[in-house]
Scaffold this active site. Structure first.
Site, PDB file in Angstrom:
ATOM      1  N   GLU A 184     -27.665  23.651  27.490  1.00 34.77           N
ATOM      2  CA  GLU A 184     -27.572  22.060  27.634  1.00 34.77           C
ATOM      3  C   GLU A 184     -28.566  21.721  28.507  1.00 34.77           C
ATOM      4  O   GLU A 184     -28.735  22.306  29.592  1.00 34.77           O
ATOM      5  CB  GLU A 184     -26.178  21.635  27.735  1.00 34.77           C
ATOM      6  CG  GLU A 184     -25.784  21.739  29.305  1.00 34.77           C
ATOM      7  CD  GLU A 184     -24.530  20.784  29.755  1.00 34.77           C
ATOM      8  OE1 GLU A 184     -24.569  19.938  30.389  1.00 34.77           O
ATOM      9  OE2 GLU A 184     -23.273  21.581  29.337  1.00 34.77           O
ATOM     10  N   LYS A 193     -14.495  20.770  28.930  1.00 36.47           N
ATOM     11  CA  LYS A 193     -15.063  21.192  29.868  1.00 36.47           C
ATOM     12  C   LYS A 193     -14.231  20.826  31.088  1.00 36.47           C
ATOM     13  O   LYS A 193     -14.095  19.586  31.396  1.00 36.47           O
ATOM     14  CB  LYS A 193     -16.476  20.519  29.933  1.00 36.47           C
ATOM     15  CG  LYS A 193     -17.129  21.056  31.294  1.00 36.47           C
ATOM     16  CD  LYS A 193     -18.353  20.252  31.163  1.00 36.47           C
ATOM     17  CE  LYS A 193     -18.557  18.933  31.892  1.00 36.47           C
ATOM     18  NZ  LYS A 193     -19.921  18.437  32.571  1.00 36.47           N
TER      19      LYS A 193
END
Length: 209
Positions: A40, A128
């Protein structure tokens, strides 16, 4: 491609924060060559969406490129246009809501059981758990009791020593930021970045032994 299955198999998500899109792309190239292929680009990187677009055009679809630190709806729209394959948020943000509306796979930041359930109810593909180091690997074992099927990723202060511990405690993958990237995003050694990547991948493989 099934992002959840790939995260479960590959177990490492690299988090790229750099001082510009060109350096972010150099870090991505280094990590992909080293064997880390889910990445990411944080939007704290100036030109982060540009880096995502360039990386997406450069690598084949087996390299999964997403956008991190997506806070606003406009940011979600921007990274979708750039070709991001998934979105990562630090919390249940407007960007998280917009990503779900755009059918972009969402890895939504949360910490408490209530936040985790809320993120999954929103439509997050996985949660997350951030910052993971606040409670450590044991927290994942505790979460597993009431939430045995929740897909959880450990992010925030995860290092090579604790990586196997988080995976053993029930995290399906780990997200690696500064312990992996070091100063590579701001002009530091890319060779050292490759070495750190090898160390983390070895730590992950040790869980398969």
């Amino acid at each position: 491609m099934d992002l959840l299955a790939e995260l479960t198999q590959r177990k490492v998500l690299a988090i790229i924060r750099a001082d510009g899109p060109d350096r972010a792309l150099e870090c991505i190239r280094t990590l992909v060559t080293a064997g880390i292929t889910i990445l990411e680009v944080s939007l704290t990187t100036p030109g982060g969406a540009e880096a995502i677009a360039k990386a997406r055009s450069e690598f084949d679809p087996s390299v999964l490129i997403g956008a991190g630190t997506v806070i606003t709806s406009d940011q979600a729209d921007e990274v979708a246009a750039a070709g991001a394959g998934f979105v990562v948020t630090p919390a249940i943000t407007q960007g998280a809501h917009r990503s779900v509306a755009l059918n972009l796979p969402l890895l939504c930041g949360a910490l408490t059981p209530t936040e985790i359930v809320t993120a999954l109810d929103l439509g997050a593909l996985a949660v997350k758990v951030f910052p993971a180091k606040l409670h450590g690997p044991g927290y994942f074992r505790e979460l597993r009791a009431p939430l045995p099927d929740a897909p959880l990723i450990a992010v925030g202060g995860v290092d090579a020593t604790t990586t196997p511990q988080y995976l053993a405690a029930g995290a399906l993958a780990v997200g690696l930021g500064s312990p992996l990237l070091g100063d590579a995003g701001t002009g530091g050694s890319l060779a050292d970045l490759a070495d750190r990547a090898a160390t983390f991948l070895a730590a992950v493989r040790s869980t398969d032994a």
